[in-house]
Write a protein that holds these residues in place. Structure first.
Motif, PDB file in Angstrom:
ATOM      1  N   LEU A  42       0.776  -1.231   0.000  1.00  0.00           N
ATOM      2  CA  LEU A  42       0.000   0.000   0.000  1.00  0.00           C
ATOM      3  C   LEU A  42       0.811   1.286   0.000  1.00  0.00           C
ATOM      4  O   LEU A  42       0.286   2.346  -0.342  1.00  0.00           O
ATOM      5  CB  LEU A  42      -0.926   0.026   1.236  1.00  0.00           C
ATOM      6  CG  LEU A  42      -1.953  -1.093   1.359  1.00  0.00           C
ATOM      7  CD1 LEU A  42      -2.726  -0.926   2.657  1.00  0.00           C
ATOM      8  CD2 LEU A  42      -2.900  -1.097   0.171  1.00  0.00           C
ATOM      9  N   VAL A  43       2.063   1.232   0.392  1.00  0.00           N
ATOM     10  CA  VAL A  43       2.822   2.457   0.625  1.00  0.00           C
ATOM     11  C   VAL A  43       3.926   2.611  -0.407  1.00  0.00           C
ATOM     12  O   VAL A  43       4.737   1.697  -0.596  1.00  0.00           O
ATOM     13  CB  VAL A  43       3.425   2.463   2.051  1.00  0.00           C
ATOM     14  CG1 VAL A  43       4.241   3.740   2.280  1.00  0.00           C
ATOM     15  CG2 VAL A  43       2.319   2.337   3.095  1.00  0.00           C
ATOM     16  N   GLN A  44       3.947   3.771  -1.070  1.00  0.00           N
ATOM     17  CA  GLN A  44       4.968   4.068  -2.073  1.00  0.00           C
ATOM     18  C   GLN A  44       6.143   4.788  -1.413  1.00  0.00           C
ATOM     19  O   GLN A  44       5.966   5.787  -0.724  1.00  0.00           O
ATOM     20  CB  GLN A  44       4.373   4.944  -3.173  1.00  0.00           C
ATOM     21  CG  GLN A  44       5.357   5.309  -4.272  1.00  0.00           C
ATOM     22  CD  GLN A  44       4.709   6.138  -5.363  1.00  0.00           C
ATOM     23  OE1 GLN A  44       3.583   5.857  -5.770  1.00  0.00           O
ATOM     24  NE2 GLN A  44       5.401   7.155  -5.834  1.00  0.00           N
ATOM     25  N   VAL A  45       7.345   4.267  -1.663  1.00  0.00           N
ATOM     26  CA  VAL A  45       8.557   4.837  -1.087  1.00  0.00           C
ATOM     27  C   VAL A  45       9.512   5.200  -2.221  1.00  0.00           C
ATOM     28  O   VAL A  45       9.780   4.375  -3.097  1.00  0.00           O
ATOM     29  CB  VAL A  45       9.245   3.847  -0.126  1.00  0.00           C
ATOM     30  CG1 VAL A  45      10.537   4.440   0.426  1.00  0.00           C
ATOM     31  CG2 VAL A  45       8.309   3.468   1.009  1.00  0.00           C
ATOM     32  N   GLY A  46      10.059   6.415  -2.220  1.00  0.00           N
ATOM     33  CA  GLY A  46      11.002   6.829  -3.253  1.00  0.00           C
ATOM     34  C   GLY A  46      10.403   7.824  -4.218  1.00  0.00           C
ATOM     35  O   GLY A  46       9.240   8.219  -4.106  1.00  0.00           O
ATOM     36  N   LYS A  47      11.199   8.235  -5.204  1.00  0.00           N
ATOM     37  CA  LYS A  47      10.795   9.234  -6.180  1.00  0.00           C
ATOM     38  C   LYS A  47      10.140   8.575  -7.394  1.00  0.00           C
ATOM     39  O   LYS A  47      10.403   7.417  -7.696  1.00  0.00           O
ATOM     40  CB  LYS A  47      12.019  10.039  -6.631  1.00  0.00           C
ATOM     41  CG  LYS A  47      12.723  10.792  -5.516  1.00  0.00           C
ATOM     42  CD  LYS A  47      13.946  11.522  -6.064  1.00  0.00           C
ATOM     43  CE  LYS A  47      14.674  12.262  -4.944  1.00  0.00           C
ATOM     44  NZ  LYS A  47      15.873  12.980  -5.468  1.00  0.00           N
ATOM     45  N   PRO A  48       9.295   9.323  -8.111  1.00  0.00           N
ATOM     46  CA  PRO A  48       8.714   8.784  -9.346  1.00  0.00           C
ATOM     47  C   PRO A  48       9.807   8.307 -10.311  1.00  0.00           C
ATOM     48  O   PRO A  48      10.810   8.982 -10.511  1.00  0.00           O
ATOM     49  CB  PRO A  48       7.960   9.987  -9.922  1.00  0.00           C
ATOM     50  CG  PRO A  48       7.616  10.817  -8.732  1.00  0.00           C
ATOM     51  CD  PRO A  48       8.786  10.667  -7.793  1.00  0.00           C
ATOM     52  N   GLY A  49       9.608   7.140 -10.867  1.00  0.00           N
ATOM     53  CA  GLY A  49      10.598   6.548 -11.746  1.00  0.00           C
ATOM     54  C   GLY A  49      11.604   5.683 -11.022  1.00  0.00           C
ATOM     55  O   GLY A  49      12.336   4.915 -11.647  1.00  0.00           O
ATOM     56  N   LYS A  50      11.650   5.817  -9.706  1.00  0.00           N
ATOM     57  CA  LYS A  50      12.564   4.998  -8.924  1.00  0.00           C
ATOM     58  C   LYS A  50      11.979   4.823  -7.521  1.00  0.00           C
ATOM     59  O   LYS A  50      12.450   5.407  -6.549  1.00  0.00           O
ATOM     60  CB  LYS A  50      13.957   5.630  -8.848  1.00  0.00           C
ATOM     61  CG  LYS A  50      15.028   4.698  -8.283  1.00  0.00           C
ATOM     62  CD  LYS A  50      16.395   5.339  -8.298  1.00  0.00           C
ATOM     63  CE  LYS A  50      17.449   4.362  -7.756  1.00  0.00           C
ATOM     64  NZ  LYS A  50      18.802   4.981  -7.743  1.00  0.00           N
ATOM     65  N   TYR A  51      10.937   4.028  -7.456  1.00  0.00           N
ATOM     66  CA  TYR A  51      10.278   3.827  -6.173  1.00  0.00           C
ATOM     67  C   TYR A  51       9.863   2.379  -6.005  1.00  0.00           C
ATOM     68  O   TYR A  51       9.829   1.606  -6.956  1.00  0.00           O
ATOM     69  CB  TYR A  51       9.066   4.750  -6.026  1.00  0.00           C
ATOM     70  CG  TYR A  51       8.034   4.632  -7.124  1.00  0.00           C
ATOM     71  CD1 TYR A  51       7.097   3.601  -7.131  1.00  0.00           C
ATOM     72  CD2 TYR A  51       7.985   5.565  -8.158  1.00  0.00           C
ATOM     73  CE1 TYR A  51       6.160   3.492  -8.127  1.00  0.00           C
ATOM     74  CE2 TYR A  51       7.038   5.462  -9.165  1.00  0.00           C
ATOM     75  CZ  TYR A  51       6.122   4.434  -9.144  1.00  0.00           C
ATOM     76  OH  TYR A  51       5.186   4.322 -10.144  1.00  0.00           O
ATOM     77  N   GLU A  52       9.534   2.055  -4.789  1.00  0.00           N
ATOM     78  CA  GLU A  52       9.084   0.714  -4.441  1.00  0.00           C
ATOM     79  C   GLU A  52       7.790   0.828  -3.648  1.00  0.00           C
ATOM     80  O   GLU A  52       7.477   1.884  -3.070  1.00  0.00           O
ATOM     81  CB  GLU A  52      10.137  -0.010  -3.589  1.00  0.00           C
ATOM     82  CG  GLU A  52      11.456  -0.280  -4.296  1.00  0.00           C
ATOM     83  CD  GLU A  52      11.354  -1.439  -5.271  1.00  0.00           C
ATOM     84  OE1 GLU A  52      10.408  -2.231  -5.145  1.00  0.00           O
ATOM     85  OE2 GLU A  52      12.237  -1.535  -6.155  1.00  0.00           O
ATOM     86  N   PHE A  53       7.043  -0.249  -3.629  1.00  0.00           N
ATOM     87  CA  PHE A  53       5.878  -0.328  -2.763  1.00  0.00           C
ATOM     88  C   PHE A  53       6.190  -1.280  -1.621  1.00  0.00           C
ATOM     89  O   PHE A  53       6.779  -2.350  -1.841  1.00  0.00           O
ATOM     90  CB  PHE A  53       4.647  -0.806  -3.537  1.00  0.00           C
ATOM     91  CG  PHE A  53       4.026   0.275  -4.376  1.00  0.00           C
ATOM     92  CD1 PHE A  53       3.017   1.066  -3.870  1.00  0.00           C
ATOM     93  CD2 PHE A  53       4.465   0.513  -5.668  1.00  0.00           C
ATOM     94  CE1 PHE A  53       2.449   2.075  -4.632  1.00  0.00           C
ATOM     95  CE2 PHE A  53       3.917   1.509  -6.441  1.00  0.00           C
ATOM     96  CZ  PHE A  53       2.903   2.293  -5.918  1.00  0.00           C
TER      97      PHE A  53
END
Length: 247
Positions: A123-134
């Motif tokens: 449910l939670v997005q971590v990191g910047k757009p283009g380089k992120y993880e859930f």
């Protein structure tokens, strides 16, 4: 925790967390790749390859895949029936090499079936757009997602019915419905188009170009991949060996 593991119905409204994919019809085999490729050197006699064992030409399929000679993979056809949330279809239809026909909210009353994430949905997005993880959410976050989604869907569908009962046109009334409403469509493609779709909409170890698809469209792609792998096992094996890059 109020979880939706597959499907449940509350006050006539259905909530589910899975996707439906069925192979409706097909004209797709490894032999299709071989005769299409060999017409360049054999002309009309390449049709004789239709009667031969594709295993004898496994090397040719691997060569075509590895060196990205893509057109022989286009001489196949698969039609899938897909039932998924509308937001999945909006991503799906960016793939313009498919042909689509979707259920219409202008011509029929839309059924009260809505998507709610399963407990294992990150449910939670971590990191910047283009380089992120859930990453995993907390129990409190998951409970909020489920309860808020169900509450919103019940309210939206009640408003939809209220307008229909007042004589408002379906194409107007549908405007209040959320994009997690399930729709259905037929999607037709050839093997080359499907490989391109799979390369972008699945995340797999060993892929030459890693992709980070939204989980819900990946759930559809996984089922399509399994169905296709049984139809064209040699082509599928070559696709995997080539780093899951479409030719």
């Amino acid at each position: 925790m109020s979880a939706v593991t597959n499907a449940e119905e509350i006050d006539g409204i259905r909530f589910r967390s899975d996707m439906t994919v069925e192979l409706v019809k097909h004209a797709a085999s490894d032999a299709d790749v071989i005769w299409a490729a060999r017409v360049s050197t054999k002309g009309e006699s390449s049709l004789e390859e239709l009667e031969r064992d594709p295993e004898r030409s496994k090397g040719l399929i691997r060569f075509l895949m590895r060196d990205r000679h893509g057109t022989p993979f286009e001489h196949s056809s698969m039609t899938f029936y897909v039932r998924a949330p509308i937001f999945v279809f909006r991503e799906f239809m960016r793939h313009r090499t498919f042909s689509y026909n979707e259920e219409s909210g202008r011509y029929r009353k839309l059924q009260p079936e809505f998507y709610v994430p399963a407990p294992d949905r990150k449910l939670v997005q971590v990191g910047k757009p283009g380089k992120y993880e859930f990453v995993e959410g907390t129990e409190e976050q998951y409970r909020l997602v489920v309860e808020a989604t169900k509450r919103s869907c019940r309210q939206a569908y009640a408003a939809y019915l209220e307008m229909l009962e007042a004589g408002v046109a379906r194409e107007v009334a549908r405007g209040v419905l959320p994009v997690n409403l399930y729709s259905s469509m037929y999607a037709t493609c050839n093997a080359r188009a499907l490989m391109h779709f799979l390369s972008l909409r699945t995340r797999r170890e060993g892929s030459a170009f890693p992709s980070f698809p939204q989980r819900e469209i990946e759930m559809v792609a996984e089922q399509m991949e399994a169905l296709w792998a049984r139809l064209m096992p040699i082509t599928y094996e070559a696709f995997q060996a080539a780093g899951r890059v479409a030719p």
